[in-house]
Design an enzyme around this catalytic site. Structure first.
Site, mmCIF file in Angstrom:
data_model
loop_
_atom_site.group_PDB
_atom_site.id
_atom_site.type_symbol
_atom_site.label_atom_id
_atom_site.label_comp_id
_atom_site.label_asym_id
_atom_site.label_seq_id
_atom_site.Cartn_x
_atom_site.Cartn_y
_atom_site.Cartn_z
ATOM 1 N N ARG A 1 0.862 -1.182 0.000
ATOM 2 C CA ARG A 1 0.000 0.000 0.000
ATOM 3 C C ARG A 1 0.896 1.228 0.000
ATOM 4 O O ARG A 1 1.919 1.259 0.724
ATOM 5 C CB ARG A 1 -0.905 0.026 1.239
ATOM 6 C CG ARG A 1 -2.107 -0.914 1.172
ATOM 7 C CD ARG A 1 -3.145 -0.451 0.161
ATOM 8 N NE ARG A 1 -4.312 -1.309 0.111
ATOM 9 C CZ ARG A 1 -4.477 -2.344 -0.710
ATOM 10 N NH1 ARG A 1 -3.516 -2.663 -1.567
ATOM 11 N NH2 ARG A 1 -5.589 -3.053 -0.693
ATOM 12 N N GLU B 1 -3.351 7.642 -4.496
ATOM 13 C CA GLU B 1 -3.636 7.220 -5.873
ATOM 14 C C GLU B 1 -4.850 7.955 -6.419
ATOM 15 O O GLU B 1 -5.809 8.162 -5.667
ATOM 16 C CB GLU B 1 -3.880 5.709 -5.893
ATOM 17 C CG GLU B 1 -2.627 4.944 -5.513
ATOM 18 C CD GLU B 1 -2.838 3.450 -5.386
ATOM 19 O OE1 GLU B 1 -3.891 2.938 -5.813
ATOM 20 O OE2 GLU B 1 -1.943 2.795 -4.843
ATOM 21 N N HIS C 1 -0.956 0.355 -10.008
ATOM 22 C CA HIS C 1 -1.581 -0.592 -9.074
ATOM 23 C C HIS C 1 -2.114 -1.835 -9.808
ATOM 24 O O HIS C 1 -3.329 -2.063 -9.868
ATOM 25 C CB HIS C 1 -2.708 0.099 -8.278
ATOM 26 C CG HIS C 1 -2.971 -0.586 -6.962
ATOM 27 N ND1 HIS C 1 -3.366 0.063 -5.815
ATOM 28 C CD2 HIS C 1 -2.909 -1.894 -6.622
ATOM 29 C CE1 HIS C 1 -3.526 -0.799 -4.830
ATOM 30 N NE2 HIS C 1 -3.259 -2.003 -5.298
#
Ligand code: GLV
Length: 319
Positions: free
Chosen positions: A238, A267, A285
């Site tokens: 993360r 993000e 991602h």
């Protein structure tokens, strides 16, 4: 009999959407893009179940607007996007999607490791832009991978899968984790060390911890001061586990050789200092992004929802 009402926050892969349409009534048709908060609240109002993805923050305020909700089946292994105490207080079961994405995420971690070490994106750009004038003895020299030391921070399922793949490269594996994890008999022993030792001794440092208050900015200024200047950092966990501003500063000052990043603090924003650097490989991602994996994640979400609504124990209950 009426089908149970479900809210699916994002359009999932087609076989999963088909399975959902067959068994449930959707409170709203999902889009590919993240829903606005109002849409999320509207979708939840009548729902007995929700399948959110990691981009939806399911907090206490939102849960107040979901009087019929019994289960949140998060379409991710990480569940930092969900307020667990608020869900528990309302008797809502929360589930995730472990195991099915372990290999895909470990594979992607290795793609990043090799890409940064061997300067794959720099080489690709050189060729694509027509700037390559031919083989040169000193061109784009990268870092050795085989025989080097790989440090894994967080030795859960994905950390272990990354470590197993290191065998093919004859690497020494160090790990920092709360629990000790034996290596498979066929492999050179993985050595459990403190985070500080790992940061000091590793050539590659790969992050596989969940995001919690304890791991927020776990890798920041102090960590970068301990790393070898030739070290390469990989993050497929993360974004907020890494202090991005400190990472950009460390790379700029030559305190760290490179980074392979799949996740970011906010993000889809990325610290501009990271985008400007050739030795940083940035992916959007993609850890679990294979069709097979996404089908298996979606199926797991459906199975967890059905279990809760039918009064059976959920196979992947988090709380
Ligand atoms: C992806 O990031 C996941 O947690 O599944």
């Amino acid at each position: 009999m009426a089908k149970p009402a479900i809210y699916v926050a994002r359009l999932l892969v087609a076989p999963v959407m088909a399975a959902i349409h067959e068994r449930f009534e959707l409170t709203l048709e999902p889009n590919a893009s993240p829903p606005a908060r109002d849409t999320l609240a509207q979708g939840l109002r009548r729902a007995e179940a929700i399948i959110p993805t990691l981009t939806e923050r399911i907090d206490a305020t939102l849960l107040q607007e979901a009087p019929r909700l019994k289960v949140i089946a998060n379409h991710a292994v990480g569940y930092n996007n969900i307020d667990l105490p608020a869900a528990t207080a309302r008797g809502i079961v929360v589930t995730n999607t472990p195991d099915v994405l372990t290999d895909a995420t470990a594979d992607l971690t290795w793609a990043l490791l090799l890409a940064v070490a061997r300067r794959i994106t720099e080489g690709y750009r050189l060729v694509q832009t027509g700037a390559w004038t031919g083989w040169e003895p000193t061109q784009l020299l990268g870092a050795d991978v085989s025989g080097q030391t790989l440090g894994i921070v967080g030795m859960g399922r994905i950390g272990q899968a990354v470590a197993r793949r290191a065998m093919g490269f004859g690497m020494t594996v160090l790990y920092a984790s709360r629990t000790s994890v034996p290596s498979p008999d066929s492999m050179a022993p993985w050595r459990q060390v403190t985070l500080e030792t790992l940061l000091r001794q590793s050539d590659f440092i790969s992050l596989h911890v969940p995001l919690t208050p304890d791991t927020h900015h776990l890798i920041g200024g102090k960590a970068f001061s301990l790393m070898r200047p030739a070290a390469i950092l990989l993050n497929t966990s993360r974004g907020p586990v890494v202090d991005e501003a400190a990472l950009a500063a460390a790379l700029n000052d030559g305190r760290l050789a490179g980074a392979g990043l799949d996740v970011y603090e906010e993000e889809p924003k990325i610290h501009p200092g990271l985008l400007a650097l050739p030795q940083v490989v940035t992916l959007p991602h993609l850890g679990s992004a294979t069709l097979n994996t996404r089908v298996r994640m979606g199926v797991l979400c459906v199975e967890n929802v059905l279990a809760v609504l039918e009064g059976r124990p959920a196979p992947n209950r988090v709380v």
